[in-house]
Scaffold this motif. Structure first.
Motif, mmCIF file in Angstrom:
data_model
loop_
_atom_site.group_PDB
_atom_site.id
_atom_site.type_symbol
_atom_site.label_atom_id
_atom_site.label_comp_id
_atom_site.label_asym_id
_atom_site.label_seq_id
_atom_site.Cartn_x
_atom_site.Cartn_y
_atom_site.Cartn_z
ATOM 1 N N ALA A 144 0.830 -1.210 0.000
ATOM 2 C CA ALA A 144 0.000 0.000 0.000
ATOM 3 C C ALA A 144 0.865 1.260 0.000
ATOM 4 O O ALA A 144 2.008 1.255 0.474
ATOM 5 C CB ALA A 144 -0.914 0.015 1.220
ATOM 6 N N THR A 145 0.324 2.321 -0.543
ATOM 7 C CA THR A 145 0.967 3.638 -0.495
ATOM 8 C C THR A 145 0.465 4.390 0.735
ATOM 9 O O THR A 145 -0.363 3.886 1.490
ATOM 10 C CB THR A 145 0.651 4.425 -1.773
ATOM 11 O OG1 THR A 145 -0.766 4.369 -2.010
ATOM 12 C CG2 THR A 145 1.370 3.830 -2.967
ATOM 13 N N TYR A 146 0.965 5.622 0.917
ATOM 14 C CA TYR A 146 0.548 6.410 2.075
ATOM 15 C C TYR A 146 0.128 7.801 1.612
ATOM 16 O O TYR A 146 0.707 8.809 1.984
ATOM 17 C CB TYR A 146 1.682 6.487 3.101
ATOM 18 C CG TYR A 146 1.195 6.731 4.514
ATOM 19 C CD1 TYR A 146 0.362 5.813 5.151
ATOM 20 C CD2 TYR A 146 1.558 7.885 5.214
ATOM 21 C CE1 TYR A 146 -0.091 6.031 6.439
ATOM 22 C CE2 TYR A 146 1.118 8.110 6.513
ATOM 23 C CZ TYR A 146 0.293 7.180 7.109
ATOM 24 O OH TYR A 146 -0.155 7.391 8.396
ATOM 25 N N ILE A 147 -0.899 7.804 0.774
ATOM 26 C CA ILE A 147 -1.441 9.050 0.229
ATOM 27 C C ILE A 147 -2.526 9.559 1.162
ATOM 28 O O ILE A 147 -3.317 8.796 1.707
ATOM 29 C CB ILE A 147 -2.021 8.810 -1.177
ATOM 30 C CG1 ILE A 147 -0.916 8.335 -2.135
ATOM 31 C CG2 ILE A 147 -2.704 10.052 -1.711
ATOM 32 C CD1 ILE A 147 0.226 9.305 -2.282
ATOM 33 N N CYS A 148 -2.580 10.890 1.327
ATOM 34 C CA CYS A 148 -3.553 11.506 2.229
ATOM 35 C C CYS A 148 -4.881 11.724 1.502
ATOM 36 O O CYS A 148 -4.910 12.252 0.384
ATOM 37 C CB CYS A 148 -3.011 12.837 2.742
ATOM 38 S SG CYS A 148 -4.021 13.572 4.049
ATOM 39 N N SER A 149 -5.964 11.340 2.153
ATOM 40 C CA SER A 149 -7.304 11.557 1.577
ATOM 41 C C SER A 149 -7.883 12.895 2.007
ATOM 42 O O SER A 149 -9.065 13.166 1.794
ATOM 43 C CB SER A 149 -8.249 10.428 1.999
ATOM 44 O OG SER A 149 -8.349 10.365 3.416
ATOM 45 N N CYS A 150 -7.046 13.751 2.580
ATOM 46 C CA CYS A 150 -7.503 15.021 3.145
ATOM 47 C C CYS A 150 -7.568 16.138 2.117
ATOM 48 O O CYS A 150 -8.232 17.141 2.326
ATOM 49 C CB CYS A 150 -6.567 15.436 4.268
ATOM 50 S SG CYS A 150 -4.842 15.456 3.732
ATOM 51 N N MET A 151 -6.821 16.004 0.999
ATOM 52 C CA MET A 151 -6.793 17.035 -0.035
ATOM 53 C C MET A 151 -6.791 16.327 -1.382
ATOM 54 O O MET A 151 -5.822 15.688 -1.755
ATOM 55 C CB MET A 151 -5.546 17.882 0.110
ATOM 56 C CG MET A 151 -5.540 19.254 -0.598
ATOM 57 S SD MET A 151 -6.361 19.440 -2.149
ATOM 58 C CE MET A 151 -4.996 19.417 -3.285
ATOM 59 N N ILE A 152 -7.904 16.413 -2.097
ATOM 60 C CA ILE A 152 -8.054 15.713 -3.370
ATOM 61 C C ILE A 152 -8.679 16.663 -4.385
ATOM 62 O O ILE A 152 -9.603 17.413 -4.056
ATOM 63 C CB ILE A 152 -8.969 14.475 -3.223
ATOM 64 C CG1 ILE A 152 -8.472 13.556 -2.103
ATOM 65 C CG2 ILE A 152 -9.058 13.700 -4.529
ATOM 66 C CD1 ILE A 152 -9.473 12.469 -1.735
ATOM 67 N N PHE A 153 -8.167 16.633 -5.600
ATOM 68 C CA PHE A 153 -8.806 17.358 -6.697
ATOM 69 C C PHE A 153 -9.154 16.352 -7.781
ATOM 70 O O PHE A 153 -8.305 15.542 -8.184
ATOM 71 C CB PHE A 153 -7.896 18.443 -7.275
ATOM 72 C CG PHE A 153 -8.516 19.181 -8.436
ATOM 73 C CD1 PHE A 153 -9.397 20.235 -8.209
ATOM 74 C CD2 PHE A 153 -8.243 18.818 -9.747
ATOM 75 C CE1 PHE A 153 -9.994 20.910 -9.274
ATOM 76 C CE2 PHE A 153 -8.830 19.476 -10.821
ATOM 77 C CZ PHE A 153 -9.705 20.532 -10.571
ATOM 78 N N LEU A 154 -10.391 16.400 -8.269
ATOM 79 C CA LEU A 154 -10.879 15.439 -9.249
ATOM 80 C C LEU A 154 -11.558 16.148 -10.412
ATOM 81 O O LEU A 154 -12.270 17.140 -10.211
ATOM 82 C CB LEU A 154 -11.887 14.486 -8.601
ATOM 83 C CG LEU A 154 -11.413 13.686 -7.385
ATOM 84 C CD1 LEU A 154 -12.618 13.098 -6.652
ATOM 85 C CD2 LEU A 154 -10.448 12.589 -7.797
ATOM 86 N N ARG A 155 -11.330 15.620 -11.599
ATOM 87 C CA ARG A 155 -12.080 16.083 -12.766
ATOM 88 C C ARG A 155 -13.201 15.080 -13.048
ATOM 89 O O ARG A 155 -13.061 13.893 -12.720
ATOM 90 C CB ARG A 155 -11.153 16.209 -13.977
ATOM 91 C CG ARG A 155 -9.986 17.162 -13.765
ATOM 92 C CD ARG A 155 -9.201 17.378 -15.059
ATOM 93 N NE ARG A 155 -7.931 18.035 -14.808
ATOM 94 C CZ ARG A 155 -7.785 19.348 -14.614
ATOM 95 N NH1 ARG A 155 -8.859 20.125 -14.654
ATOM 96 N NH2 ARG A 155 -6.602 19.874 -14.378
ATOM 97 N N PRO A 156 -14.289 15.497 -13.676
ATOM 98 C CA PRO A 156 -15.425 14.582 -13.900
ATOM 99 C C PRO A 156 -15.170 13.623 -15.058
ATOM 100 O O PRO A 156 -15.909 13.584 -16.045
ATOM 101 C CB PRO A 156 -16.580 15.545 -14.186
ATOM 102 C CG PRO A 156 -15.927 16.741 -14.794
ATOM 103 C CD PRO A 156 -14.601 16.880 -14.094
ATOM 104 N N THR A 157 -14.110 12.824 -14.934
ATOM 105 C CA THR A 157 -13.706 11.875 -15.973
ATOM 106 C C THR A 157 -14.093 10.464 -15.554
ATOM 107 O O THR A 157 -14.369 10.193 -14.379
ATOM 108 C CB THR A 157 -12.189 11.944 -16.187
ATOM 109 O OG1 THR A 157 -11.541 11.594 -14.948
ATOM 110 C CG2 THR A 157 -11.751 13.341 -16.610
ATOM 111 N N ASP A 158 -14.036 9.550 -16.504
ATOM 112 C CA ASP A 158 -14.316 8.150 -16.187
ATOM 113 C C ASP A 158 -13.293 7.613 -15.182
ATOM 114 O O ASP A 158 -13.641 6.817 -14.303
ATOM 115 C CB ASP A 158 -14.284 7.307 -17.467
ATOM 116 C CG ASP A 158 -15.448 7.597 -18.398
ATOM 117 O OD1 ASP A 158 -16.467 8.151 -17.920
ATOM 118 O OD2 ASP A 158 -15.344 7.276 -19.603
ATOM 119 N N GLY A 159 -12.034 8.056 -15.318
ATOM 120 C CA GLY A 159 -10.996 7.603 -14.403
ATOM 121 C C GLY A 159 -11.257 8.024 -12.970
ATOM 122 O O GLY A 159 -11.125 7.228 -12.033
#
Length: 349
Positions: A225-240
């Protein structure tokens, strides 16, 4: 006594002068014109919160209106200046942290695109009382008097709803940036969202990366597993991005809360990132601009060397409401005491 009253002079019955009559009619005409102009406007987009109920109409909206205020309505309102919505989720005890974060967001002129997802009705009503239209509640509602501390069962239930909120906004066609409210903006973070990737996020490690570090998903540790923070996320409305959110929701379905486990949504987010690594275009944000609290608040030398490059500071790697507030104060990042009027909510009582 009666004779005295009868002997009083009668009330004058002189006719009203023409000037008075004309003034009265002009006043009546002006009132009718005013009503004819204003009332139709109350149903127009200029007054987005005008509404009618079966019994009466009122302005500004009542508590019952905000109970029925939908995510579709809320996102349409806050995205009026663009296609990006800045989202946070807040329960009532953490309103001071919301206000602190809002001051910093306002300093970067992005406050109008903020949507507060209220976790209880007290928060919904308070935010919309101060700042109409910028809070929405997606049932079920939590208990407004209980602070959900990290590691608690309530905290897990609170954070585990996050990916569904983000997915719902993506399905409506908007870009979305999520922030925890124990953050402070020092610069405009949007300048660091290079390219057109599906998802952007920050590392949660305290290990110092080189200034030109890779922006790909870091390699997993020995546990896979990685250790990425779920506290700051930016998302585009893409299928991905939608695939990533759906996988996150799926991973949370496999996770249960327990004292021996980490009671938050971050492990599931990391599993989702790893399992969709070849299907989602991701971007790791620069550590200098988005440091973890474990780095920013403990490594004074690094902070001095990277001064002027910090965009969002996260007050993590510390547990407790009062402890977080004290740390912000110690580092000059608790803005509420002296700058509350810079927040759209103003001073909270």
């Amino acid at each position: 006594m009666a004779q005295h009253i009868l002997n009083q002079r009668p009330i004058s019955r002189r006719p009203i002068s023409r000037r008075c009559r004309n003034g009265f009619f002009l006043l009546l005409l002006a009132l009718l014109v005013l009503l004819g102009v204003v009332l139709p406007l109350l149903g127009s987009p200029l007054f987005p919160f005008s509404y009618k109920t079966s019994s009466s109409s009122s302005f500004p909206p009542s508590l019952s209106y905000w109970r029925e205020y939908s995510l579709t309505q809320a996102t349409k309102f806050v995205a009026k200046n663009g296609s990006t919505i800045i989202v946070c989720t807040v329960s009532y005890p953490f309103l001071p942290f919301l206000n602190n974060w809002l001051i910093s967001v306002s300093r970067q002129n992005h406050q109008e695109n903020v949507l507060v997802i209220a976790e209880d009705y007290a928060t919904l009503y308070k935010v919309n009382e101060k700042w109409p239209g910028h809070a929405v509640l997606i049932p079920p509602a939590l208990d407004s008097q209980t602070a959900q501390h990290f590691g608690s069962k309530g905290f897990f239930k609170f954070t585990s709803r996050r990916p569904q909120h983000l997915l719902d906004i993506l399905e409506l066609g908007y870009n979305v940036m999520y922030n925890d409210v124990d953050m402070v903006w020092l610069q405009d973070p949007f300048q660091y969202l290079e390219g057109s990737h599906d998802a952007y996020f920050m590392d949660d490690l305290i290990i110092i990366k080189p200034l030109n570090h890779s922006h790909g998903l870091p390699p997993p540790n020995r546990r896979g597993a990685t250790y990425i923070c779920s506290c700051m996320i930016f998302l585009r409305p893409t299928d991905g991005a939608k695939l990533l959110m759906n996988k996150w929701i799926e991973e949370l379905g496999y996770q249960f809360w327990g004292k021996a486990r980490e009671g938050n949504d971050q492990p599931a987010f990391n599993w989702a990132l790893n399992k969709t690594a070849h299907e989602v275009d991701v971007y790791l944000l620069p550590q200098t601009a988005f440091p973890s609290g474990g780095l920013y608040f403990t490594n004074e030398t690094w902070v001095k060397e990277t001064k002027g490059k910090h965009a969002i500071i996260h007050n993590n790697y510390i547990i407790g409401y009062n402890e977080k507030m004290k740390r912000f104060r110690d580092f000059g990042l608790w803005l509420v005491d002296d700058h509350a009027l810079e927040s759209p909510l103003g001073k909270l009582q």
